[in-house]
Design a protein around this motif. Structure first.
Motif, PDB file in Angstrom:
ATOM      1  N   ASN A 181      69.434   4.874  76.930  1.00  0.00           N
ATOM      2  CA  ASN A 181      69.694   3.578  77.567  1.00  0.00           C
ATOM      3  C   ASN A 181      70.126   2.502  76.584  1.00  0.00           C
ATOM      4  O   ASN A 181      70.186   1.325  76.930  1.00  0.00           O
ATOM      5  CB  ASN A 181      68.434   3.117  78.310  1.00  0.00           C
ATOM      6  N   GLY A 182      70.414   2.894  75.349  1.00  0.00           N
ATOM      7  CA  GLY A 182      70.838   1.940  74.329  1.00  0.00           C
ATOM      8  C   GLY A 182      71.312   2.685  73.101  1.00  0.00           C
ATOM      9  O   GLY A 182      71.529   3.901  73.129  1.00  0.00           O
ATOM     10  N   THR A 183      71.469   1.959  71.997  1.00  0.00           N
ATOM     11  CA  THR A 183      72.000   2.580  70.777  1.00  0.00           C
ATOM     12  C   THR A 183      70.936   2.926  69.747  1.00  0.00           C
ATOM     13  O   THR A 183      71.099   3.866  68.978  1.00  0.00           O
ATOM     14  CB  THR A 183      73.026   1.635  70.109  1.00  0.00           C
ATOM     15  N   ALA A 184      69.829   2.172  69.709  1.00  0.00           N
ATOM     16  CA  ALA A 184      68.812   2.393  68.678  1.00  0.00           C
ATOM     17  C   ALA A 184      67.946   3.605  69.015  1.00  0.00           C
ATOM     18  O   ALA A 184      67.230   3.596  70.015  1.00  0.00           O
ATOM     19  CB  ALA A 184      67.933   1.159  68.517  1.00  0.00           C
ATOM     20  N   PRO A 185      67.982   4.669  68.202  1.00  0.00           N
ATOM     21  CA  PRO A 185      67.109   5.820  68.473  1.00  0.00           C
ATOM     22  C   PRO A 185      65.661   5.492  68.141  1.00  0.00           C
ATOM     23  O   PRO A 185      65.374   4.622  67.312  1.00  0.00           O
ATOM     24  CB  PRO A 185      67.656   6.902  67.540  1.00  0.00           C
ATOM     25  N   GLY A 186      64.740   6.175  68.795  1.00  0.00           N
ATOM     26  CA  GLY A 186      63.341   6.072  68.418  1.00  0.00           C
ATOM     27  C   GLY A 186      63.057   7.024  67.273  1.00  0.00           C
ATOM     28  O   GLY A 186      63.836   7.949  67.006  1.00  0.00           O
ATOM     29  N   LEU A 187      61.952   6.795  66.594  1.00  0.00           N
ATOM     30  CA  LEU A 187      61.644   7.608  65.409  1.00  0.00           C
ATOM     31  C   LEU A 187      60.155   7.930  65.368  1.00  0.00           C
ATOM     32  O   LEU A 187      59.311   7.091  65.723  1.00  0.00           O
ATOM     33  CB  LEU A 187      62.022   6.852  64.134  1.00  0.00           C
ATOM     34  N   ILE A 188      59.842   9.142  64.928  1.00  0.00           N
ATOM     35  CA  ILE A 188      58.458   9.526  64.672  1.00  0.00           C
ATOM     36  C   ILE A 188      58.369   9.942  63.209  1.00  0.00           C
ATOM     37  O   ILE A 188      59.063  10.866  62.765  1.00  0.00           O
ATOM     38  CB  ILE A 188      58.002  10.677  65.578  1.00  0.00           C
ATOM     39  N   LEU A 189      57.539   9.239  62.448  1.00  0.00           N
ATOM     40  CA  LEU A 189      57.373   9.505  61.023  1.00  0.00           C
ATOM     41  C   LEU A 189      55.965  10.045  60.782  1.00  0.00           C
ATOM     42  O   LEU A 189      54.978   9.466  61.247  1.00  0.00           O
ATOM     43  CB  LEU A 189      57.572   8.231  60.201  1.00  0.00           C
ATOM     44  N   GLU A 190      55.862  11.132  60.068  1.00  0.00           N
ATOM     45  CA  GLU A 190      54.564  11.726  59.754  1.00  0.00           C
ATOM     46  C   GLU A 190      54.422  11.879  58.242  1.00  0.00           C
ATOM     47  O   GLU A 190      55.326  12.395  57.577  1.00  0.00           O
ATOM     48  CB  GLU A 190      54.419  13.098  60.419  1.00  0.00           C
ATOM     49  N   LYS A 191      53.276  11.433  57.724  1.00  0.00           N
ATOM     50  CA  LYS A 191      53.015  11.613  56.295  1.00  0.00           C
ATOM     51  C   LYS A 191      51.531  11.438  56.020  1.00  0.00           C
ATOM     52  O   LYS A 191      50.910  10.479  56.488  1.00  0.00           O
ATOM     53  CB  LYS A 191      53.820  10.610  55.463  1.00  0.00           C
ATOM     54  N   ASP A 192      50.968  12.354  55.261  1.00  0.00           N
ATOM     55  CA  ASP A 192      49.564  12.289  54.832  1.00  0.00           C
ATOM     56  C   ASP A 192      48.606  12.097  56.002  1.00  0.00           C
ATOM     57  O   ASP A 192      47.643  11.325  55.929  1.00  0.00           O
ATOM     58  CB  ASP A 192      49.373  11.158  53.808  1.00  0.00           C
ATOM     59  N   GLY A 193      48.859  12.805  57.096  1.00  0.00           N
ATOM     60  CA  GLY A 193      47.974  12.739  58.242  1.00  0.00           C
ATOM     61  C   GLY A 193      48.125  11.499  59.099  1.00  0.00           C
ATOM     62  O   GLY A 193      47.370  11.305  60.061  1.00  0.00           O
ATOM     63  N   LYS A 194      49.080  10.646  58.766  1.00  0.00           N
ATOM     64  CA  LYS A 194      49.331   9.430  59.528  1.00  0.00           C
ATOM     65  C   LYS A 194      50.660   9.543  60.268  1.00  0.00           C
ATOM     66  O   LYS A 194      51.593  10.190  59.786  1.00  0.00           O
ATOM     67  CB  LYS A 194      49.366   8.202  58.607  1.00  0.00           C
ATOM     68  N   THR A 195      50.740   8.892  61.422  1.00  0.00           N
ATOM     69  CA  THR A 195      51.960   8.940  62.222  1.00  0.00           C
ATOM     70  C   THR A 195      52.384   7.532  62.603  1.00  0.00           C
ATOM     71  O   THR A 195      51.559   6.736  63.085  1.00  0.00           O
ATOM     72  CB  THR A 195      51.742   9.757  63.514  1.00  0.00           C
ATOM     73  N   ALA A 196      53.653   7.226  62.385  1.00  0.00           N
ATOM     74  CA  ALA A 196      54.242   5.966  62.844  1.00  0.00           C
ATOM     75  C   ALA A 196      55.313   6.305  63.872  1.00  0.00           C
ATOM     76  O   ALA A 196      56.178   7.147  63.623  1.00  0.00           O
ATOM     77  CB  ALA A 196      54.836   5.181  61.687  1.00  0.00           C
ATOM     78  N   ILE A 197      55.238   5.650  65.008  1.00  0.00           N
ATOM     79  CA  ILE A 197      56.210   5.865  66.082  1.00  0.00           C
ATOM     80  C   ILE A 197      56.954   4.559  66.300  1.00  0.00           C
ATOM     81  O   ILE A 197      56.344   3.529  66.621  1.00  0.00           O
ATOM     82  CB  ILE A 197      55.522   6.328  67.374  1.00  0.00           C
ATOM     83  N   LEU A 198      58.261   4.581  66.114  1.00  0.00           N
ATOM     84  CA  LEU A 198      59.085   3.386  66.206  1.00  0.00           C
ATOM     85  C   LEU A 198      59.906   3.438  67.492  1.00  0.00           C
ATOM     86  O   LEU A 198      60.665   4.386  67.706  1.00  0.00           O
ATOM     87  CB  LEU A 198      60.019   3.269  64.997  1.00  0.00           C
ATOM     88  N   LEU A 199      59.755   2.406  68.318  1.00  0.00           N
ATOM     89  CA  LEU A 199      60.438   2.354  69.606  1.00  0.00           C
ATOM     90  C   LEU A 199      61.242   1.066  69.729  1.00  0.00           C
ATOM     91  O   LEU A 199      60.837   0.019  69.191  1.00  0.00           O
ATOM     92  CB  LEU A 199      59.424   2.418  70.747  1.00  0.00           C
ATOM     93  N   PRO A 200      62.376   1.094  70.435  1.00  0.00           N
ATOM     94  CA  PRO A 200      63.154  -0.123  70.637  1.00  0.00           C
ATOM     95  C   PRO A 200      62.391  -1.143  71.468  1.00  0.00           C
ATOM     96  O   PRO A 200      61.501  -0.779  72.249  1.00  0.00           O
ATOM     97  CB  PRO A 200      64.416   0.364  71.364  1.00  0.00           C
ATOM     98  N   GLY A 201      62.735  -2.420  71.328  1.00  0.00           N
ATOM     99  CA  GLY A 201      62.010  -3.487  72.014  1.00  0.00           C
ATOM    100  C   GLY A 201      62.277  -3.630  73.492  1.00  0.00           C
ATOM    101  O   GLY A 201      61.335  -3.870  74.272  1.00  0.00           O
TER     102      GLY A 201
END
Length: 422
Positions: free
Chosen positions: A136-156
Motif C-alpha cells: 500500500n506504499g513504497t516504504a518496506p517494513g523490516l525485521i532486525l534480529e541480533k543478540d536475542g533482540k528483535t526490532a520491527i520497523l513499520l511505516p507510519g
C-alpha cells in the motif's frame, strides 16, 4: 516475552496527528500474549531517537517502531535503528524494483509531478534484515534480529501499517510466543465504580491466572477478565468460572458480556424482545438520549417518538405538562418529570416513555435547586415513577452523566415490568 512500542514523528508530539498506531499495536500485543510495559513517542531527532531505541532494546525482547521510514531527510528510524544494532545499510534489489514499479504507476496517474531520486532511499535496508513488502506504499517494513533482540520497523500511515502487521508481523510474532492471551468483558450499570471494586476485592487479591481489572466509564463499570494459555480453548476454560462468579455477585446489573455491546444496545434488545415501543421526552439533554438510541441498528423497530421540549411552552403544548405545575413546582421538578413521561406515552401511543428535565448549567441554579439537579420519569404499564439525581462537573459532563443514568433507569423499568409480567 516483553514487547515495547516506539512511535516516531515530531508531528505526533506537536498534536498535528493522533497516534492511533500505538493503540492498535497494544491490542495486538495483548492478543499475542506479549507483555507491554513501555510505549514511547519520540520526535525526528537523531540523538533522542538513538537513546530511546537503545533503551527499548535493552529492556525489552521485541521493539516495534512505527513511522520515520519515508524518503525525506528527517525519516531516520531505519538509519538510527541500524546504527544502534550495529548493522550496515545496503540496497535490497527486490525493494528497489518494487519502488521503481510503484513510481512508474504514480507517474502515469500524475504526469505533471516529478519523481525524485530520494524515494530510492527506502530500498536501503540493514544487512540481514527480513524485508516485508508494502502493498500500500513504497516504504518496506523490516525485521532486525541480533543478540536475542528483535526490532520491527513499520511505516507510519495506518493504512500501510495495519495490513503489513496482520499479513506478516502477526504470524512472525505468533511463532515466537507459545502462549496467547484472551479476554472477556463483563459490563455493569447501576452500581458505582467504588462499590464494584469493593465487591470484587477478594477476587483481585486472590487472582493469578486469569486476572480481573475494573475500568470506569460514565454510568458504567467494565470488568476485564484476562487469561493466558496455550490456546483459545484453554483461555476460555479459565475465564468461564470467573464470569459465573461475577454473574452471581452482580446479577441483573450486568448488561453485556461482549466488548462491543453498548448500554443502549442492551436497552433496544430488551424492548425488541418484549415487543415494546419507546418514546422519549427530553429537556436538558436536548435529544442526546434519543441520539444514543438511534445509534443502534434496528432501533426503528422500537423507538417511535422523541420529544425535545426545552421551553416551558413546549412542555405544555407537546406533553401536556400543567401550567400550574410549572408555576408552583418549576420545570426542574419531580412533578414536571412525571407529567412529561405520562404525556409522552399519551401523545405517542408508545408502551413506555422516559422523561428528563434538569439544570445542566453553568447558570440558573439556586440553593434549593443547584446546577446538576436532574429529575427523570418513566411511564410504563400505567404507572409512572420519578427519580432525583445530582450530578457534578461542567455542562457537558452533567449532560453526559444524565444520559447514561437515563439509559440505566430505562433498563431498570423494562426489567421491572418483565418481572411483574412473569
Amino acid at each position: 516475552m516483553i514487547a515495547e512500542l516506539v512511535a516516531v514523528g515530531t508531528e505526533i508530539l506537536l498534536g498535528n496527528i493522533v497516534n492511533t498506531n500505538s493503540a492498535y499495536l497494544s491490542e495486538q500485543m495483548a492478543q499475542l500474549g506479549l507483555s507491554v510495559y513501555y510505549e514511547t513517542v519520540v520526535g525526528d531527532n537523531h540523538d533522542r531517537m538513538k537513546a530511546v531505541i537503545a533503551s527499548a532494546l535493552d529492556r525489552s525482547d521485541v521493539v516495534i517502531l512505527s513511522g520515520g521510514l519515508g524518503p525525506t531527510e528527517d525519516d531516520l528510524t531505519k538509519e538510527v535503528c541500524a546504527e544502534v544494532m550495529g548493522l550496515p545499510l545496503e540496497e535490497d534489489p527486490h525493494s528497489r524494483k518494487r519502488i521503481e514499479r510503484y513510481m512508474k504507476e504514480y507517474e502515469k496517474n500524475h504526469p505533471d509531478r516529478r519523481i525524485t531520486t530520494n524515494n530510492y532511499k527506502q530500498a536501503q535496508v540493514p544487512k540481514g534484515a527480513l524485508v516485508i513488502d508494502n502493498h500500500n506504499g513504497t516504504a518496506p517494513g523490516l525485521i532486525l534480529e541480533k543478540d536475542g533482540k528483535t526490532a520491527i520497523l513499520l511505516p507510519g500511515p495506518p493504512n500501510e501499517l495495519i495490513p503489513m502487521f496482520e499479513e506478516s508481523v502477526f504470524p512472525y510474532l505468533r511463532k515466537k510466543q507459545p502462549e496467547i492471551i484472551c479476554s472477556q468483558v463483563v459490563k455493569i450499570c447501576g452500581i458505582g465504580e467504588s462499590q464494584v471494586a469493593a465487591d470484587i476485592q477478594d477476587m483481585i487479591e486472590a487472582q493469578t491466572n486469569p486476572t480481573l481489572a475494573p475500568y470506569a466509564k460514565t454510568g458504567e463499570v467494565h470488568l476485564r477478565i484476562t487469561a493466558k494459555g496455550e490456546d483459545e480453548k484453554e483461555c476460555k476454560k479459565l475465564i468461564k468460572p470467573v464470569v459465573r462468579e461475577l454473574k452471581r455477585r452482580f446479577g441483573k446489573n450486568i448488561f453485556a458480556l461482549e466488548a462491543e455491546k453498548t448500554l443502549e444496545e442492551s436497552v433496544v434488545d430488551m424492548l425488541r424482545d418484549q415487543g415494546l415501543t419507546l418514546a422519549l421526552a427530553e429537556s436538558c439533554t436536548g435529544g442526546a438520549i434519543a441520539a444514543r438510541i438511534v445509534n443502534v441498528p434496528g432501533a426503528s423497530q422500537v423507538f417511535t417518538h422523541g420529544f425535545v421540549t426545552y421551553s416551558n411552552r413546549a412542555k405544555r403544548k407537546c406533553l401536556g405538562v400543567k401550567k400550574s405545575t410549572l408555576k408552583t413546582e418549576g420545570a426542574v421538578s419531580a412533578k414536571c418529570a412525571k407529567e412529561m413521561a405520562k404525556g409522552g406515552c399519551a401523545n405517542s401511543d408508545a408502551d413506555i416513555c422516559l422523561s428528563i428535565t434538569g439544570l445542566a448549567g453553568p447558570d440558573g441554579g439556586t440553593k434549593e435547586t443547584p446546577v446538576g439537579t436532574v429529575f427523570m420519569g418513566c411511564c410504563y404499564n400505567g404507572q409512572t415513577i420519578t427519580r432525583e439525581y445530582h450530578f457534578t462537573g461542567n455542562r457537558t459532563k452533567i449532560r453526559q452523566q444524565a444520559v447514561a443514568s437515563a439509559l440505566v433507569l430505562l433498563r431498570e423499568c423494562i426489567m421491572e415490568g418483565i418481572e411483574k409480567n412473569d
